[in-house]
Scaffold this active site. Structure first.
Site, short mmCIF file in Angstrom:
data_model
loop_
_atom_site.label_atom_id
_atom_site.label_comp_id
_atom_site.label_asym_id
_atom_site.label_seq_id
_atom_site.Cartn_x
_atom_site.Cartn_y
_atom_site.Cartn_z
N CYS A 184 -26.21 99.50 10.63
CA CYS A 184 -26.58 101.17 11.23
C CYS A 184 -26.01 101.94 10.22
O CYS A 184 -24.77 102.21 10.67
CB CYS A 184 -26.27 101.26 12.58
SG CYS A 184 -26.88 102.84 12.99
N CYS A 215 -25.34 105.58 12.23
CA CYS A 215 -24.17 105.58 13.15
C CYS A 215 -23.54 104.27 13.36
O CYS A 215 -22.89 103.53 12.50
CB CYS A 215 -24.78 106.27 14.58
SG CYS A 215 -26.56 105.76 15.01
N SER A 216 -23.68 103.67 14.54
CA SER A 216 -23.26 102.14 14.80
C SER A 216 -24.29 101.45 15.52
O SER A 216 -23.64 100.52 16.42
CB SER A 216 -22.16 102.24 15.40
OG SER A 216 -21.15 102.70 14.58
N CYS A 217 -25.39 101.55 15.58
CA CYS A 217 -26.49 101.04 16.68
C CYS A 217 -26.28 99.52 16.53
O CYS A 217 -26.14 98.67 15.38
CB CYS A 217 -27.75 101.19 16.08
SG CYS A 217 -28.20 102.93 16.37
#
Lengths: 202, 226
Positions: free
Chosen positions: A107, A110-112
Site C-alpha cells: 500500500c 498508507c499501509s492497507c
C-alpha cells in the site's frame, strides 16, 4: 495559551509513549475512552487475529481444488465462512502464485493490509522503503528478503489503493504430498502471503 | 500538488528490513496503546476512514517523514479531536480533560470490542453510476493525480500512476469515493476496478518486461485509452 497554527499533536508531550498516555488520559477523563476496551483490542490482535488465519485459508486451498476455485472466485465469501471476516478485510481478493506470475502486495499511500487474515502489519510493511520501492523495483525488494525469482517469472505488484485487500496464495512446495492441514500450515509464512517470501520447503 | 504520503516509486529510502514472524505484534507497549486508542475513537461516529487517512496526510511533510507509524496515527487522531470540537487545544496542552463529553454515551465498551472488529466497515454501496468499462478493456488514468473537488484534497490515485495506460483486470463493484467522502461531500459511490499497468509505462528503468503494477482505481480516475 496555545497558538492556533500549531498542529494539535505538537501540544502533547514530545516523547511518543508520553504523548499516547496524555491523549488516553484526556479522553478517559472526558468519558470518551474506556481503558478496558483498549486492553481488549490489544488482546484480540496479540492473541486471536494473526497470520495463522491466513495460513489456514492457504492450506485449505492447497489441499482442496474446489475450495481454491471458490476462494479465487469470491474470497470474501469463503473466508467469511471460516470466521475471518472483519475490520480491514471487508473486501477480499486472493491471487495465486504460479511458475509464470509472482504476486506481491503493498500500500504505497498508507499501509492497507488484510487484518483478519494476517493481523497487524509488520514494521517493514509500513516502512517508507517498502512503500516507495515495491512498485518500482519489486525484485530488488525481494532480494532484501533473500528471494530470487526465476528469470521468466513476471511480478505483479498489487498497490492496495481502495478498500480491497489482497491475500497471496504462495506456490505449494514440492515434497508436500500427503501432508495434513497442520503440517502444511507450518510451511505457510506471513511473508509468503504478502508475496515477499515463499512457502517453506519441507 | 502531491502530498508527502504519496511515495510510491520514490528513490533514496534504503533497504527493507525483514522481521521474523515470531517478533511481538507490537514492538513497544505504546504502539499497542496508540493503535487501540485510535481504533476506539471510531466508535464516536464522528468521522470515516477517508477523513482519518486525510488527517494523517495533512501532517507537515517534515513531521510525516520524522514520525513513526503509530505517531502518525496519534497525530491524525489529535487533529480530528480538535477539528471536530471533541477536545480543545487547552486540554491537549494541559493534559487534563475538562468535564464529561456529550459523546461519552458512544464510548467503546470492552464487551463491544469483538463485535465492532468483526463487523468491520464495508465500503461497497449501491450506485446509479453506469459501469463504463469491461474486463480486458484498455484505459488510462487521469493525467494529474489530484482531488477534482477540493484543492489539495484526498485522492487514491498515486502520482506515480497518473497518466498511465493499462487494462481492466477486475471489476470490484461500486464503492464509496474517498475524494468525496474524506471531505464530507457525500459517499459518491461509483465502480472500482483493478487496473494492470505495465512497469514500462511507469518507470524509466523497469526491472523486467513482463512486470506489472495493479491498482484499485475508481471509474472517475479513468478514461478510455487514447
Amino acid at each position: 495559551m496555545p497558538h492556533d497554527h500549531e498542529h494539535p499533536h505538537s501540544l502533547l508531550p514530545p516523547e511518543p509513549a508520553l504523548r499516547v498516555k496524555a491523549l488516553e488520559t484526556i479522553l478517559t477523563q472526558k468519558r470518551l475512552v474506556d481503558p478496558a476496551a483498549l486492553d481488549e483490542i490489544i488482546d484480540i490482535y496479540e492473541t486471536k487475529i494473526g497470520p495463522r488465519n491466513g495460513a489456514h485459508v492457504v492450506a485449505k486451498a492447497w489441499m482442496d481444488p474446489d475450495f481454491k476455485a471458490a476462494l479465487l472466485a469470491d474470497a470474501t465469501a469463503v473466508v467469511s465462512e471460516l470466521g475471518y471476516y472483519g475490520r480491514q478485510g471487508e473486501h477480499m481478493v486472493a491471487v495465486e502464485n504460479t511458475d509464470d506470475v509472482h504476486n506481491m502486495v503493498v500500500c504505497t499511500l498508507c499501509s492497507c493490509y488484510p487484518w483478519p487474515l494476517l493481523g497487524i502489519p509488520p514494521t517493514w510493511y509500513k516502512s517508507d522503503a517498502y512503500r516507495a520501492r515495491s512498485v518500482r523495483e519489486p525484485r530488488k525488494v525481494l532480494a532484501d528478503f533473500g528471494v530470487e525469482l526465476p528469470v521468466d517469472t513476471a511480478v505483479r505488484v498489487w498497490d492496495s489503493t481502495a478498500e480491497v485487500r489482497y491475500l497471496v496464495i504462495p506456490q505449494r512446495p514440492a515434497g508436500t504430498d500427503g501432508m495434513d492441514e497442520a503440517a502444511l500450515m507450518a510451511l505457510i509464512t506471513r511473508d509468503s502471503m504478502i508475496g515477499t517470501g515463499l512457502a517453506i520447503a519441507p | 500538488m502531491s502530498r508527502v504520503h504519496d511515495m510510491g516509486g520514490r528513490f533514496g529510502d534504503g533497504a527493507v528490513v525483514p522481521e521474523p514472524e515470531s517478533d511481538p505484534v507490537f514492538h513497544e507497549d505504546w504502539h499497542a496503546r496508540a493503535l487501540a486508542l485510535v481504533l476506539s475513537t471510531g466508535a464516536w461516529g464522528q468521522w470515516n476512514i477517508d477523513i482519518s487517512r486525510h488527517a494523517r496526510e495533512c501532517l507537515a511533510p517534515q513531521d510525516y517523514a520524522a514520525m513513526s507509524y503509530y505517531e502518525k496515527w496519534l497525530a491524525g487522531a489529535a487533529a480530528l479531536c480538535v477539528d471536530n470540537g471533541i477536545v480543545t487545544r487547552d486540554e491537549l496542552a494541559s493534559g487534563q480533560g475538562d468535564g464529561t463529553s456529550d459523546l461519552a454515551p458512544k464510548a467503546l465498551k470492552p464487551e463491544n470490542v469483538a463485535s465492532m472488529l468483526a463487523a468491520g466497515g464495508p465500503a461497497d454501496r449501491p450506485s446509479d453510476v453506469t459501469v463504463r468499462f469491461k474486463v480486458g478493456q484498455a484505459v488510462q488514468t487521469r493525467k494529474i493525480a489530484a482531488n477534482q473537488m477540493v484543492d489539495g484534497g484526498h485522492t487514491r490515485l498515486p502520482t506515480y500512476a497518473a497518466g498511465a495506460k493499462g487494462r481492466i483486470v477486475m471489476i470490484h463493484g461500486t464503492h464509496i469515493l474517498p475524494d468525496s467522502s474524506a471531505h464530507r461531500l457525500g459517499e459518491g459511490s461509483e465502480p472500482v476496478y483493478a487496473v494492470a499497468i505495465p512497469a514500462s509505462e511507469l518507470w524509466a528503468q523497469p526491472e523486467h518486461p513482463k512486470d506489472e503494477v495493479i491498482l484499485d482505481l475508481w471509474q472517475s480516475y479513468l478514461d478510455v485509452a487514447q
